[in-house]
Write an enzyme that holds these catalytic residues in place. Structure first.
Site, PDB file in Angstrom:
ATOM      1  N   CYS A  51       0.442  -1.299   0.001  1.00 49.00           N
ATOM      2  CA  CYS A  51       0.255   0.163  -0.400  1.00 49.00           C
ATOM      3  C   CYS A  51       0.804   1.363  -0.249  1.00 49.00           C
ATOM      4  O   CYS A  51       2.066   1.278   0.399  1.00 49.00           O
ATOM      5  CB  CYS A  51      -0.962  -0.273   1.070  1.00 49.00           C
ATOM      6  SG  CYS A  51      -1.910  -1.225   1.728  1.00 49.00           S
ATOM      7  N   ARG A  92       2.592   2.233  -7.967  1.00 48.02           N
ATOM      8  CA  ARG A  92       2.632   1.153  -7.304  1.00 48.02           C
ATOM      9  C   ARG A  92       1.623  -0.076  -7.312  1.00 48.02           C
ATOM     10  O   ARG A  92       1.454  -0.776  -7.024  1.00 48.02           O
ATOM     11  CB  ARG A  92       2.589   1.001  -5.762  1.00 48.02           C
ATOM     12  CG  ARG A  92       4.306   1.774  -5.126  1.00 48.02           C
ATOM     13  CD  ARG A  92       3.583   2.762  -4.047  1.00 48.02           C
ATOM     14  NE  ARG A  92       3.945   1.994  -2.578  1.00 48.02           N
ATOM     15  CZ  ARG A  92       4.725   1.653  -1.749  1.00 48.02           C
ATOM     16  NH1 ARG A  92       5.714   2.894  -2.208  1.00 48.02           N
ATOM     17  NH2 ARG A  92       4.574   1.342  -0.951  1.00 48.02           N
ATOM     18  N   TRP A  96      -4.306  -1.631  -1.616  1.00 43.21           N
ATOM     19  CA  TRP A  96      -4.082  -3.342  -2.025  1.00 43.21           C
ATOM     20  C   TRP A  96      -5.115  -4.416  -1.456  1.00 43.21           C
ATOM     21  O   TRP A  96      -4.219  -4.477  -0.972  1.00 43.21           O
ATOM     22  CB  TRP A  96      -2.607  -3.510  -2.815  1.00 43.21           C
ATOM     23  CG  TRP A  96      -2.280  -4.372  -3.667  1.00 43.21           C
ATOM     24  CD1 TRP A  96      -1.947  -5.339  -2.904  1.00 43.21           C
ATOM     25  CD2 TRP A  96      -2.620  -5.137  -4.907  1.00 43.21           C
ATOM     26  NE1 TRP A  96      -2.468  -7.125  -4.003  1.00 43.21           N
ATOM     27  CE2 TRP A  96      -2.621  -6.259  -4.823  1.00 43.21           C
ATOM     28  CE3 TRP A  96      -3.143  -3.547  -6.898  1.00 43.21           C
ATOM     29  CZ2 TRP A  96      -2.428  -6.121  -6.281  1.00 43.21           C
ATOM     30  CZ3 TRP A  96      -3.451  -4.571  -7.275  1.00 43.21           C
ATOM     31  CH2 TRP A  96      -2.588  -5.450  -7.847  1.00 43.21           C
ATOM     32  N   ASN A 115       0.044  -0.711   5.792  1.00 44.27           N
ATOM     33  CA  ASN A 115      -0.232  -1.472   5.173  1.00 44.27           C
ATOM     34  C   ASN A 115       0.614  -2.846   6.452  1.00 44.27           C
ATOM     35  O   ASN A 115       1.429  -2.353   6.959  1.00 44.27           O
ATOM     36  CB  ASN A 115       1.659  -0.629   4.735  1.00 44.27           C
ATOM     37  CG  ASN A 115       2.050  -1.708   3.450  1.00 44.27           C
ATOM     38  OD1 ASN A 115       1.324  -1.772   3.195  1.00 44.27           O
ATOM     39  ND2 ASN A 115       3.410  -1.142   3.166  1.00 44.27           N
ATOM     40  N   GLY A 116       0.510  -3.902   5.351  1.00 50.51           N
ATOM     41  CA  GLY A 116       1.093  -4.550   5.620  1.00 50.51           C
ATOM     42  C   GLY A 116      -0.031  -6.303   6.228  1.00 50.51           C
ATOM     43  O   GLY A 116      -1.519  -5.222   6.034  1.00 50.51           O
ATOM     44  N   GLU A 155       9.735 -21.090 -18.145  1.00 50.75           N
ATOM     45  CA  GLU A 155      10.268 -20.224 -17.672  1.00 50.75           C
ATOM     46  C   GLU A 155      11.024 -18.851 -18.551  1.00 50.75           C
ATOM     47  O   GLU A 155      10.626 -18.186 -18.579  1.00 50.75           O
ATOM     48  CB  GLU A 155       9.838 -19.858 -16.450  1.00 50.75           C
ATOM     49  CG  GLU A 155       9.711 -18.912 -15.787  1.00 50.75           C
ATOM     50  CD  GLU A 155       8.876 -17.864 -16.428  1.00 50.75           C
ATOM     51  OE1 GLU A 155       8.285 -18.681 -16.496  1.00 50.75           O
ATOM     52  OE2 GLU A 155       8.908 -16.724 -15.775  1.00 50.75           O
ATOM     53  N   LYS A 199      10.786 -15.716 -21.163  1.00 47.96           N
ATOM     54  CA  LYS A 199      10.993 -13.946 -20.092  1.00 47.96           C
ATOM     55  C   LYS A 199      11.702 -14.111 -21.677  1.00 47.96           C
ATOM     56  O   LYS A 199      11.717 -12.839 -21.986  1.00 47.96           O
ATOM     57  CB  LYS A 199      11.500 -14.314 -19.415  1.00 47.96           C
ATOM     58  CG  LYS A 199      11.021 -14.779 -18.183  1.00 47.96           C
ATOM     59  CD  LYS A 199      10.377 -13.192 -17.770  1.00 47.96           C
ATOM     60  CE  LYS A 199       9.281 -13.630 -17.845  1.00 47.96           C
ATOM     61  NZ  LYS A 199       7.968 -14.808 -16.794  1.00 47.96           N
ATOM     62  N   GLU A 232       9.525 -12.973 -24.576  1.00 50.90           N
ATOM     63  CA  GLU A 232       8.421 -11.690 -24.729  1.00 50.90           C
ATOM     64  C   GLU A 232       9.354 -10.436 -23.997  1.00 50.90           C
ATOM     65  O   GLU A 232       9.161  -9.533 -24.606  1.00 50.90           O
ATOM     66  CB  GLU A 232       7.692 -11.950 -23.328  1.00 50.90           C
ATOM     67  CG  GLU A 232       8.095 -11.944 -21.834  1.00 50.90           C
ATOM     68  CD  GLU A 232       6.875 -11.808 -20.520  1.00 50.90           C
ATOM     69  OE1 GLU A 232       6.829 -13.059 -19.846  1.00 50.90           O
ATOM     70  OE2 GLU A 232       4.764 -11.691 -21.199  1.00 50.90           O
ATOM     71  N   HIS A 245      16.097 -36.436 -29.041  1.00 46.61           N
ATOM     72  CA  HIS A 245      14.843 -37.062 -29.864  1.00 46.61           C
ATOM     73  C   HIS A 245      14.690 -36.109 -30.822  1.00 46.61           C
ATOM     74  O   HIS A 245      13.510 -36.095 -31.512  1.00 46.61           O
ATOM     75  CB  HIS A 245      14.339 -37.035 -28.627  1.00 46.61           C
ATOM     76  CG  HIS A 245      13.459 -38.835 -27.950  1.00 46.61           C
ATOM     77  ND1 HIS A 245      13.770 -39.959 -28.314  1.00 46.61           N
ATOM     78  CD2 HIS A 245      14.316 -39.107 -26.547  1.00 46.61           C
ATOM     79  CE1 HIS A 245      14.362 -40.134 -27.333  1.00 46.61           C
ATOM     80  NE2 HIS A 245      14.354 -39.595 -26.177  1.00 46.61           N
ATOM     81  N   LYS A 286      -0.487  -6.449 -19.849  1.00 49.13           N
ATOM     82  CA  LYS A 286      -1.274  -7.600 -18.774  1.00 49.13           C
ATOM     83  C   LYS A 286      -1.787  -8.538 -17.986  1.00 49.13           C
ATOM     84  O   LYS A 286      -1.327  -9.530 -17.449  1.00 49.13           O
ATOM     85  CB  LYS A 286      -0.567  -6.496 -17.798  1.00 49.13           C
ATOM     86  CG  LYS A 286      -0.448  -7.025 -16.229  1.00 49.13           C
ATOM     87  CD  LYS A 286       1.569  -7.315 -16.081  1.00 49.13           C
ATOM     88  CE  LYS A 286       1.721  -8.024 -14.837  1.00 49.13           C
ATOM     89  NZ  LYS A 286       2.629  -8.792 -14.507  1.00 49.13           N
TER      90      LYS A 286
HETATM   91  O1  M6R Z   1      -2.775 -12.849 -15.136  1.00 43.81           O
HETATM   92  P1  M6R Z   1      -2.529 -14.401 -15.216  1.00 43.81           P
HETATM   93  O2  M6R Z   1      -1.411 -14.819 -14.026  1.00 43.81           O
HETATM   94  O3  M6R Z   1      -3.652 -15.909 -15.688  1.00 43.81           O
HETATM   95  O4  M6R Z   1      -2.055 -14.041 -16.513  1.00 43.81           O
HETATM   96  C1  M6R Z   1      -1.082 -15.200 -17.135  1.00 43.81           C
HETATM   97  C2  M6R Z   1      -0.768 -14.803 -18.447  1.00 43.81           C
HETATM   98  O5  M6R Z   1      -0.825 -14.286 -18.932  1.00 43.81           O
HETATM   99  C3  M6R Z   1       1.005 -14.439 -17.557  1.00 43.81           C
HETATM  100  O6  M6R Z   1       1.908 -15.720 -16.971  1.00 43.81           O
HETATM  101  C4  M6R Z   1       2.181 -13.982 -18.989  1.00 43.81           C
HETATM  102  O7  M6R Z   1       2.544 -15.121 -19.628  1.00 43.81           O
HETATM  103  C5  M6R Z   1       3.324 -13.002 -18.527  1.00 43.81           C
HETATM  104  N1  M6R Z   1       2.972 -12.055 -19.398  1.00 43.81           N
HETATM  105  C6  M6R Z   1       4.363 -14.067 -18.559  1.00 43.81           C
HETATM  106  O8  M6R Z   1       5.074 -13.078 -18.162  1.00 43.81           O
END
Ligand code: M6R
Length: 622
Positions: free
Chosen positions: A4, A29, A80, A106-107, A491, A495, A498, A514, A617
């Site tokens: 927060c 934030r 938040w 906050n917390g 993962e 990263k 993207e 394979h 996002k």
């Molecule tokens: O909000 P969510 O966790 O449901 O989102 C899922 C994916 O869209 C999200 O993890 C996406 O793959 C990220 N940009 C990865 O860094």
């Protein structure tokens, strides 16, 4: 922590303007509601609070008129949500029944249920679902009676001594427009020292346009600010010292906590995100979920688990599969949410579907949840956003308390999801009796040691950044792993795709022979996530041979390995060491260098790591 946004002010300017300005500076934030309180010299304490963006609060202030907010002392808060949905009555500031005391917080006050019960037994009516409101009532009572009567700092200290958990509290009393009291435990609090004005805030961004002279408070300290300065004590009232410093950031950097990008700040916040996610989920005898609308018998009856999620959240499920199967002896399937309902999965009332989502609004995951519920399966949401659609439509919820994640790439939310999924696994194991209580306690203690391990990784990232700069012009990068290292490889590749728009693939290292080994060519960077030589001895040996095969074909091997892993050293063109941790927890440390690597490659290529092209996002369309 630092979820927060908090600001408090005593000085010579109109407090409302200073406080709203501070809240605006902390908007970065993320928050879901906002509120202000202003004290005037005539003993009036005026409060306004509103769910949604600051603009809603400002519109409300215009509607009610700003005349009641004429004082030069006040405080504000952007919330938040943790306890209670993001609605007006749960927004801060919270007041006691006489409306003389106001508190922002906050917390998480972990013992709030007991404190609430105590207040209710004494006839106090609480008007919100928050943990914070209990503090307002307790401080009012301490100020009204006993040894601390009429002494606001002493009253706050007495209450702080009773609170468990993490908190920053800022407290005002209508009797004392000349001062504000603030206290902290395991949650940030800084004082801003100006000429004839003093500030308190969760973040220097709140006051940096007025002063750069700041004082950081230590653990379990309390500060009293007046327009002439500040006094620090510990919670027993003994004099104490804060740490003075001069802020050398400019305004724009301050909004990102001194970082160039939110994502870099969020990578740094991972130890706190993990600690906050774990906090309050073990009560001494077992794992506690947040919103449990499932009977214990339902958990005992579970005979199959599905994890449904997208992107990084899906990878967190792949990691958790290893732990949940091991701990519960239940079959666990991990499925991309977008595929789930279209293949007619076999579901019934004994199936537990774990829906993992940072935003809680991802359409693919939401539709998977709806499909599962239509088929009578039980749904447990793992979510970072209180009150979002997915938790609302689920039978139970476990919140990740990673705080708002603003960078599009998931970092701290991903680590928090792994930890939360593990808590789900332990909750199932304890309900089904596949783990003894002391075993659950031991696993939880191992999880609790992880923030420190992640902090250690974060202190040694310069090597990875340097490597990122050196391989930034590569055409492609491959990632290999085995066991829990396999989803980490996926993962790491996600990263890089993207953020750096680079071709990247993650493989289970055993699959290499394979097909994918045909991709290996001279100079191709291949990142390998090694299991511990102790924990998975057989796999370790196999992976060492996989590395030697690709190295022999010209690959440039970048090896993420446990400290002291000498057997892999000869095969590593670059060796990145991570701390030794229990096998199932290794993804919490091995993911971090991959996040840093992707961010550095993207920066070197000149891309905005917070807003990668073509991505949002929160993906609210299927
Ligand atoms: O909000 P969510 O966790 O449901 O989102 C899922 C994916 O869209 C999200 O993890 C996406 O793959 C990220 N940009 C990865 O860094």
């Amino acid at each position: 922590m630092g979820v927060c946004g908090i600001v408090g002010y005593v000085g010579h300017r109109p407090a409302l303007d200073v406080v709203l300005g501070g809240l605006r500076r902390m908007e970065y934030r993320g928050y879901d509601s906002a509120g202000v309180a202003v004290l005037d010299g005539a003993g009036r304490l005026t409060v306004e609070r509103k769910a949604g963006q600051l603009a809603n609060l400002e519109a409300e202030l215009d509607a009610v008129g700003r005349d009641g907010f004429a004082g030069t002392a006040g405080m504000g808060h952007t919330r938040w949500a943790t306890h209670g949905a993001p609605v007006d009555r749960n927004s801060h500031p919270h007041r006691d029944a006489t409306e003389r005391v106001a508190v922002v917080h906050n917390g998480i006050i972990e013992n709030f249920a007991a404190l609430r019960a105590e207040l209710e037994a004494a006839g106090v009516e609480l008007s919100s679902d928050t943990d914070t409101e209990t503090a307002a009532h307790l401080i009012a009572r301490a100020y009204a009676e006993g040894d601390t009567a009429g002494d606001l700092p002493a009253s706050v200290r007495a209450v702080c001594r009773r609170l468990e958990g993490a908190f920053t509290l800022v407290v005002t009393h209508a009797d004392r427009p000349d001062l504000i009291v603030a206290a902290r435990r395991s949650s940030p609090l800084v004082v801003g020292v100006g000429a004839g004005e003093t500030f308190v805030a969760s973040d220097v961004a709140a006051f940096i346009e007025h002063t750069r002279e700041a004082v950081e408070l230590g653990q379990d300290q309390l500060v009293v600010i007046t327009r002439d300065g500040y006094t620090v004590t510990d919670f027993a009232g003994e004099p104490a010292q804060g740490r003075p410093f001069t802020v050398d950031w400019d305004l724009s950097a301050a909004e990102k906590g001194g970082h160039e990008y939110f994502m870099l700040k969020e990578i740094e916040e991972q130890p706190d995100a993990l600690a906050n996610t774990l906090r309050g989920h073990f009560d001494g005898s077992g794992i506690v979920l947040d919103e449990q609308r499932l009977a214990d018998q339902d958990l005992r009856d579970v005979d199959k688990v599905f994890v449904v999620a997208c992107g990084s959240a899906y990878h967190s499920g792949l990691v958790a599969k290893y732990a949940i199967e091991h701990w519960t002896r239940l079959p666990v399937e991990v499925e991309l949410a977008s595929e789930f309902r279209y293949r007619d999965p076999v579901l019934d009332r004994d199936t537990l579907v774990v829906a993992v989502s940072q935003s809680g609004e991802t359409a693919d995951t939401l539709e998977a949840v709806r499909h599962a519920r239509e088929q009578k399966a039980r749904v447990l949401a793992v979510c970072n956003t209180n009150g979002a659609q997915i938790p609302r439509e689920s039978d139970a919820v476990l919140y990740t308390h990673a705080g708002p994640e603003i960078g599009v790439a998931s970092t701290k939310a991903f680590l928090a999801q792994i930890a939360a999924n593990y808590l789900v696994g332990l909750a199932l194991a304890q309900a089904r009796g596949t783990k003894y209580p002391d075993e659950v306690a031991r696993e939880f203690a191992e999880l609790e040691a992880m923030p420190a391990a992640v902090r250690k990784v974060l202190s040694t990232t310069e090597q990875v950044r340097d490597l990122g700069r050196r391989i930034a012009d590569s055409k492609a990068v491959l990632f290999l792993g085995r066991h829990v290292g396999f989803p980490v490889a996926l993962e790491g590749a996600l990263k890089l795709k993207e953020l750096a728009y680079m071709h990247a693939e993650g493989f289970a290292a055993g699959e290499l022979k394979h097909g994918p080994i045909a991709l290996i060519e001279d100079g191709l960077p291949v990142v390998v996530v090694m299991p511990s030589p102790k924990g998975r001895g057989v796999l370790h040996a196999k992976l060492v041979s996989n590395i030697s095969e690709i190295q022999a074909r010209g690959a440039r091997t970048i090896v993420i390995a446990e400290e002291g892993d000498d057997r892999v050293r000869p095969f590593a063109d670059e060796l990145v060491e991570i701390p030794a941790v229990p096998t199932l927890l290794q993804p919490l440390v091995s993911t971090v260098p991959l996040q840093v690597l992707a961010a550095e490659i993207a920066r070197t290529r000149g891309y905005d790591v917070d807003k990668p092209r073509n991505l949002a996002k929160s993906v609210t369309v299927e």
